[in-house]
Design a protein around this motif. Sequence first.
Motif, short mmCIF file in Angstrom:
data_model
loop_
_atom_site.label_atom_id
_atom_site.label_comp_id
_atom_site.label_asym_id
_atom_site.label_seq_id
_atom_site.Cartn_x
_atom_site.Cartn_y
_atom_site.Cartn_z
N TYR A 182 -3.98 -5.43 7.29
CA TYR A 182 -4.11 -4.51 6.12
C TYR A 182 -5.30 -3.45 6.03
CZ TYR A 182 -4.60 -2.85 1.17
OH TYR A 182 -4.81 -2.12 0.13
N THR B 197 -3.23 3.45 -3.19
CA THR B 197 -3.21 2.69 -4.43
C THR B 197 -3.84 1.06 -4.50
OG1 THR B 197 -0.90 2.09 -3.51
CG2 THR B 197 -0.77 3.45 -5.37
N HIS B 198 -4.69 1.30 -3.33
CA HIS B 198 -5.66 -0.06 -3.49
C HIS B 198 -6.56 -0.09 -4.62
CE1 HIS B 198 -9.65 -1.77 -1.89
NE2 HIS B 198 -8.81 -2.91 -1.80
N SER C 83 -4.71 3.33 1.85
CA SER C 83 -4.02 3.13 0.78
C SER C 83 -4.37 3.82 -0.44
CB SER C 83 -3.74 1.74 0.48
OG SER C 83 -3.02 1.83 -0.77
N SER D 266 -7.13 -1.15 3.68
CA SER D 266 -7.34 -0.80 2.12
C SER D 266 -7.81 0.83 2.11
CB SER D 266 -8.10 -1.46 1.39
OG SER D 266 -9.36 -1.46 2.08
N GLY E 212 0.81 -1.31 -0.04
CA GLY E 212 -0.10 -0.28 0.04
C GLY E 212 0.75 1.25 0.02
N SER E 213 0.11 2.40 -0.12
CA SER E 213 0.80 3.78 -0.39
C SER E 213 -0.14 4.64 0.62
CB SER E 213 0.75 4.32 -1.70
OG SER E 213 0.84 3.41 -2.59
N ASP F 80 -2.87 -4.10 -4.68
CA ASP F 80 -2.18 -3.06 -4.26
C ASP F 80 -0.59 -3.16 -4.65
OD1 ASP F 80 -2.98 -0.94 -1.16
OD2 ASP F 80 -1.34 -0.50 -3.03
#
Length: 338
Positions: free
Chosen positions: A64, A71-72, A69, A66, A27-28, A95
């Motif tokens: 995690y 970028t998910h 993130s 989502s 993730g980001s 991701d």
Amino acid sequence: PGPNNGTVPTPLTNYLDTQYFGEISIGSPPQMFNVVFDTGSANLWVPSQSCSPFSTACFTHNRYDSSQSHTHVENGTGFSINYASGTIRGFLSEDVVVVGGLPVVQVFAEATSLSAMPFIFAKFDGVLGMGYPSVAIDGITPVFDRIMSQHVLKEEVFSIYYSRDPKHSPGGELLLGGTDPNYYTGNFNYLETREMGKWEVTIKGVSLGAKMMFCEEGCTAVIDTGSSYITGPASSVSMLMETIGAQLDETGYKVNCETVKMLPSVTFLLGGQEYALTHEDYIIWQSQIEEDVCIVSFRDLDVPPPTGPVWILGANFIARYYTEFDRRNNRIGFATAV
Ligand SMILES: CCc1nc(N)nc(N)c1-c1ccc2c(c1)N(CCCOC)[C@H](c1ccccc1)CC2
């Protein structure tokens, strides 16, 4: 090739010589997870933020999220995977996954239920399968295949070092793209993988001391970085254990610590080469308050056909023999670990 001339190291943590895992991010901005790099499976999963709060094994691990993130990518397909020890259920997400600094866009599973036994004993959060695509659940392209298609690796291989001393730093190393001379001596002996698409080789004999015991007609061994011990068909392992005077109790086979020094080696004949495990390699000596406990790192496991019957050579074998997994030539190389 990047800064490491086409090889990418990931240091591993060694927990009591029975669990080895390294850090990845998903993730980001990056969410960090400890995963076992597992040649016995081919999927990536980590616990999900949306796992049920009653799942003990879930809330004691990193999860995690989502929603954190950017970028998910939503997927939602159902997912479940069974290991020799435990089952995971969840759903798919996509991701950016970063392994050793290499980013890949990866479909993975968010685990919403982990079988309490034995995942409550897991010191890692999830599993990153290093198996072939042919064994990947839901036909998902595995992480290593995504990395190979980036053409950043010097060679299409990865190698695993598992240390035999929990105080040793690092506790191990996954090297993508090559082998690490810091962790082996001598030359590699190579074995063709028995069946395309599995990290399996043919055993041509299992002996105890000088006595050949089983597999003279040939049997199958999975080289499995995700297993702690060596497992074999119950009939064979129980005979082996009886011969060394091991007693079976609820936690496995034990021997009287006084007898350890005299125990014979267990030798696997693989590809014309003998791979011996001494008592140092197959006894886990646990010093305890009242008296020491000596656990034998062999377990009975009858894997049903078509996969089984099969021997599984796990962490205690790999700790003794540094292992190269070669996807280019579909072969496995062993060298003596330092
Ligand atoms: C890595 C995933 C996996 N992959 C494959 N191919 N085989 C198996 N057996 C596993 C697996 C699943 C669950 C657990 C596990 C292993 N554990 C062993 C880590 C081994 O690390 C190298 C730990 C453990 C502790 C107590 C008693 C049993 C097991 C935690 C639980």
